[in-house]
Design a protein around this motif. Structure first.
Motif, PDB file in Angstrom:
ATOM      1  N   ALA A 123       4.886  -2.064  -3.679  1.00 14.40           N
ATOM      2  CA  ALA A 123       5.110  -3.433  -4.154  1.00 14.40           C
ATOM      3  C   ALA A 123       4.470  -4.451  -3.215  1.00 14.40           C
TER       4      ALA A 123
ATOM      5  N   GLU B 224       3.938 -11.691  -2.224  1.00 13.90           N
ATOM      6  CA  GLU B 224       4.668 -12.934  -2.476  1.00 13.90           C
ATOM      7  C   GLU B 224       5.694 -12.744  -3.598  1.00 13.90           C
ATOM      8  N   ALA B 225       5.303 -11.989  -4.617  1.00  8.45           N
ATOM      9  CA  ALA B 225       6.244 -11.739  -5.714  1.00  8.45           C
ATOM     10  C   ALA B 225       7.458 -10.979  -5.210  1.00  8.45           C
TER      11      ALA B 225
ATOM     12  N   SER C  33       0.921  -4.500  -3.760  1.00 10.39           N
ATOM     13  CA  SER C  33       0.598  -4.976  -5.104  1.00 10.39           C
ATOM     14  C   SER C  33       0.696  -6.496  -5.180  1.00 10.39           C
ATOM     15  N   ASN C  34       1.753  -7.056  -4.617  1.00  6.11           N
ATOM     16  CA  ASN C  34       1.918  -8.509  -4.630  1.00  6.11           C
ATOM     17  C   ASN C  34       3.067  -8.904  -3.712  1.00  6.11           C
TER      18      ASN C  34
END
Lengths: 335, 512
Positions: free
Chosen positions: A211, A217-218, A214-215
């Motif tokens: 994760a 900040e998200a 992958s992103n």
């Protein structure tokens, strides 16, 4: 609904290209092709002893590559795996040879030292927001220096610790199946790989590893303490480097403080050949293992064919570029 | 339009296949000089694919492409540029650390002997282009220091510097406020007058009426039809796009009576972005946040959520003061934030649906030793997929393959699972097509009816009016007023508050 059918149509295709199965298959096919090619080129290649030599040569690089894989999936990079390995070997030397502690304590100290150094790298990256490349470059040099300082620039031998060399050189499998004298170092590599694979696919830590890559900040905005998890991943990678340190020390029956530089690049090369994306979010331990094997087979095969050492390096470099190109080409296609 | 316009582009019978997908099915499109031809369609209708064929990014698998009477097949963007076709992508492709002029002439910088760059000529040529656009902008400004609107102008200048006869604009107003849109339209009209043909891709219906001459609608990779923009009612264009009529029911504001105040913000401050903002929201209420771009709405949301650190202010959730220093604290207090930029802040797009839904609640699925119970994640995710009507072939589909509306639902599911009863939606329908929009609206209303507290930030006034029980309006970091929802409030009322600046400064055309 139109959108639903659209997505449905794409599914079989997406399933194949996105799982990274293709890249793994490609790497695996390359490995088989190399094995066949070298066997045809030289009758000495496909000997059991030579195969075991290849596996033995894979063990240290493989373990370091597994560590590097974890960090790379988060979207980071770890340049310190090589010198950290050496540092951990030196720590084992200090605990076992200088302090005369029992074997198990030496092993534990090396792994703990690795985890601690990994935690330091992780802190630099997560808390101090230093780019991973710089943070681990710094760690790489610090650890190289510390290894030399602690050891007084001299190798530390493990002659007083009976059984230490057996950690890597002995063969538990060989004792059970005498026809298969696979060294323990290889066994340890596979155990490390299985454990790392399990962590990546089955645990929260693994899920966050992907994760983050992958992103990030998200993930942070999902209320996850990203800094803490990132530090844990670096620490885990460090601990695995500690295991690498034990393996190399055991194989050489000594901690060689000058060793280590250059190992990080070989490890990263194995990761990349194995199809893990340097931009993070994707990657597998199996791929990394295959990548490490490809590098070992290549080095060994070229040596068996009496290709000069200098040229072996050139070929390795070319293979890395080819592997990444194949990955890029595939990605572009699947769009 | 006069009959002396030349046909710049004529695309007929265009076919395009991607692995497993027939993306374009005998599509046609033409463009005359001096016209703005809008290309409409829901996301995935094939607009971008068609334009990528025109601009040399993709190659067609069938059909004809005729540019100014000549049949052509550009295979790279460079070849298309040589044919006079320029494209301005939705996501700006500028280098922030270079100057405006350096960006415009990247790759073909004026040179002096021995390969030395001629910066003076570079800046002079850029200034010339700006002058022709009637744009006052210093060529030596760093692109990164410009507003999105100004960056867009730079992109246009770049396209013009190639002497483009055809300009493709992909959602050029997506990130612009009304004043900036007006500025853009002035430039579009000027280009039109000079005989440039413009392909205008947009989701915003009201813009069509203002700027487009003709409208071509696509649906599911097929050509639906071309109509005149002036004489065709918007409802008909929408019907062409979705293949059905979309009925918007009028908003009825529920009487919440003395329902519990679930969120109370008072004296919120952060730098120059947020100045003394106080408001409260009741359980079951939808509070809309209106304002121009840069008014500080997103900043307020991020400060409440702990994504940015606030300077001062208190936040009470269900009557209790909570200390929120990070998103983690906010989530623990039951506040969920759905960012306007789902791809950057809301979703791990490389991961699958169920992991994204579980992302904020991994602890619910963690057993001993940190081992995850994937079976339970799957069951839970499937529940939300059914409940919210997320259209996905399975719970392990990667979210990047879903449409915008369905991605948004995945984010909503994430917060529902986390038991957040205060949900802050920042531009909930940005990049989502018309059909899916009303579905998201319905979902928000259902959530409010179930007793969730909803805050909606939106730059689209119709959206604010459609959803909000009350409307908070911001301008330059201050809350300038809270209006009742429903038919008592007009767009003018909102705009009045949204432009109520603290100091009576006049907006000038000069760059900041």
């Amino acid at each position: 609904m139109t959108t639903a059918t659209d997505v449905e149509k794409k599914k079989p295709l997406a399933g194949l290209s996105d799982s990274g199965a293709y890249q793994k298959l490609l790497a695996f096919a390359s490995l088989i092709a190399l094995l066949i090619g070298f066997s045809i080129a030289s009758p000495n290649f496909m000997q059991t002893s030579n195969m075991i030599a290849i596996l033995q040569a894979t063990s240290v690089n493989g373990v370091l590559a597994v560590a590097a894989t974890l960090v790379i999936i988060t979207g980071g990079i770890d340049l310190s795996v090589g010198t950290l390995m050496t540092f951990c070997a030196v720590i084992a030397g200090v605990v076992l040879t200088y302090l005369g502690m029992p074997l198990l304590l030496g092993v534990a100290a090396a792994i703990a030292a690795g985890a601690f150094c990994g935690l330091c790298s992780g802190t630099f990256v997560a808390k101090m927001k230093i780019p991973p490349f710089i943070a681990t470059l710094g760690m790489m040099l610090i650890l190289k220096g510390l290894s030399l300082v602690i050891s007084g620039t001299r190798p530390i031998y493990f002659n007083d610790t009976p059984g230490f060399d057996q950690i890597s050189r002995g063969s538990l499998i060989g004792e059970i199946f005498p026809a298969l004298p696979i060294p323990n170092g290889v066994l340890i590599l596979f155990l490390v790989a299985i454990a790392a694979s399990y962590i990546l696919s089955r645990t929260v830590l693994g899920r966050y590893t992907f994760a983050l890559g992958s992103n990030e900040e998200a993930v942070r905005l999902s209320g996850v303490n990203t800094d803490a998890w990132k530090m844990r991943i670096y620490a885990l990678a460090g601990a695995i480097c500690g295991i690498g340190g034990i393996l190399i020390a055991s194989r050489l029956n000594s901690a060689q403080p000058a060793l280590g530089l250059g190992y990080e690049l070989e490890a990263i090369a194995a990761v990349v050949i194995g199809g893990t994306s340097l931009s993070g979010g994707r990657g597998t331990i199996l791929g990394t293992l295959i990548g490490a094997l490809i590098m070992a087979v290549l080095t060994n095969g070229l040596r068996v064919l009496s290709v000069a050492q200098e040229w072996q390096t050139v070929v390795t470099g070319a293979i890395i570029i080819l592997a990444v190109y194949a990955d890029m080409a595939r990605r572009k296609k699947s769009g | 339009m006069g009959g002396n316009m030349t046909k710049l582009v004529d695309m007929t019978g265009i076919e395009k296949y991607f692995p497993g997908v027939h993306a374009l099915k005998t599509v046609q499109f033409d463009l005359f000089s001096g016209e703005v031809h809008a290309l409409m369609g829901e996301n995935g209708a094939g607009k971008s694919t068609l334009m990528k064929i025109l601009s040399g990014i993709y190659q067609r698998d069938g059909g004809d492409l005729v540019i100014e009477g000549k049949s052509v097949s550009p295979t790279t963007p460079g070849e298309a540029q040589d044919l006079g076709i320029g494209i301005i992508h939705q996501e700006l492709s500028l280098m922030n650390d270079l100057t405006v002029a350096q960006n415009i002439f990247i790759g073909r910088e004026p040179r002096k002997s021995f390969g030395r760059l001629d910066e003076a000529a570079l800046n002079a040529q850029t200034a010339e282009i700006f002058a022709s656009m009637n744009l006052s902008l210093d060529p030596k400004t760093l692109v990164g220091s410009l507003t999105i609107a100004k960056q867009q102008m730079v992109e246009i200048a770049k396209a013009l510097s190639y002497r483009s006869k055809v300009l493709i604009m992909d959602e050029p107003t997506a990130a612009l406020n009304d004043a900036e849109i007006a500025e853009l339209f002035v430039i579009i009209r000027r280009l039109k007058a000079e005989g440039v043909g413009i392909v205008y891709i947009s989701h915003k219906m009201d813009e069509l009426k203002q700027i487009a001459d003709r409208v071509t609608v696509m649906r599911d990779g097929e050509y639906v039809g071309t109509v005149g923009a002036a004489e065709t009612p918007i409802s008909q264009i929408i019907a062409m796009m979705v293949g059905r009529e979309v009925n918007e029911k009028p908003l009825d504001v529920p009487d919440l009576g003395d329902a519990e105040v679930s969120l109370e913000v008072s004296g919120l401050n952060r730098g120059k972005e947020i100045k003394d903002v106080s408001f409260s929201v009741q359980k079951g209420e939808i509070l809309g946040f209106a304002g121009l771009m840069g008014a500080g709405r997103t900043e307020v949301a991020r400060a409440i959520f702990g994504a940015d650190v606030k300077d001062s202010g208190t936040i009470r959730v269900h009557g209790h003061e909570v200390s929120i220093k990070s998103p983690k604290d906010a989530v623990r207090a039951g506040i969920g934030y759905l960012s306007e930029d789902r791809k950057h802040f809301g979703l791990a797009t490389g991961m699958n649906v169920r992991d994204n839904i579980a992302l904020a609640s991994m602890d619910l699925f963690t057993g001993t030793g940190g081992v995850l119970n994937d079976g339970e994640i799957s069951t839970t995710a499937k529940g939300y997929i059914a409940q919210l009507g997320i259209r996905t072939p399975s719970d392990v589909q990667e979210v990047r393959l879903l449409s915008g509306g369905n991605q948004q639902k995945v984010v909503i599911a994430k917060w529902l699972l986390r038991d957040c009863d205060i949900l802050i939606f920042d531009e909930p329908t940005r990049g989502i097509d018309v059909g899916a929009k009303s579905e998201i609206y319905k979902l928000l209303e259902e959530l409010a009816e179930q007793g969730k507290t909803i805050i909606v930030i939106s730059s689209e006034l119709p959206e604010i009016m459609r959803l909000s029980h009350r409307i908070a309006v911001m301008c330059e970091g201050r809350l300038t007023g809270i209006l009742p929802g429903g038919k008592d409030t007009t767009q003018e009322d909102i705009m009045h508050l949204a432009t109520q600046r603290a100091a009576a400064m006049q907006v000038t055309g000069a760059p900041q």
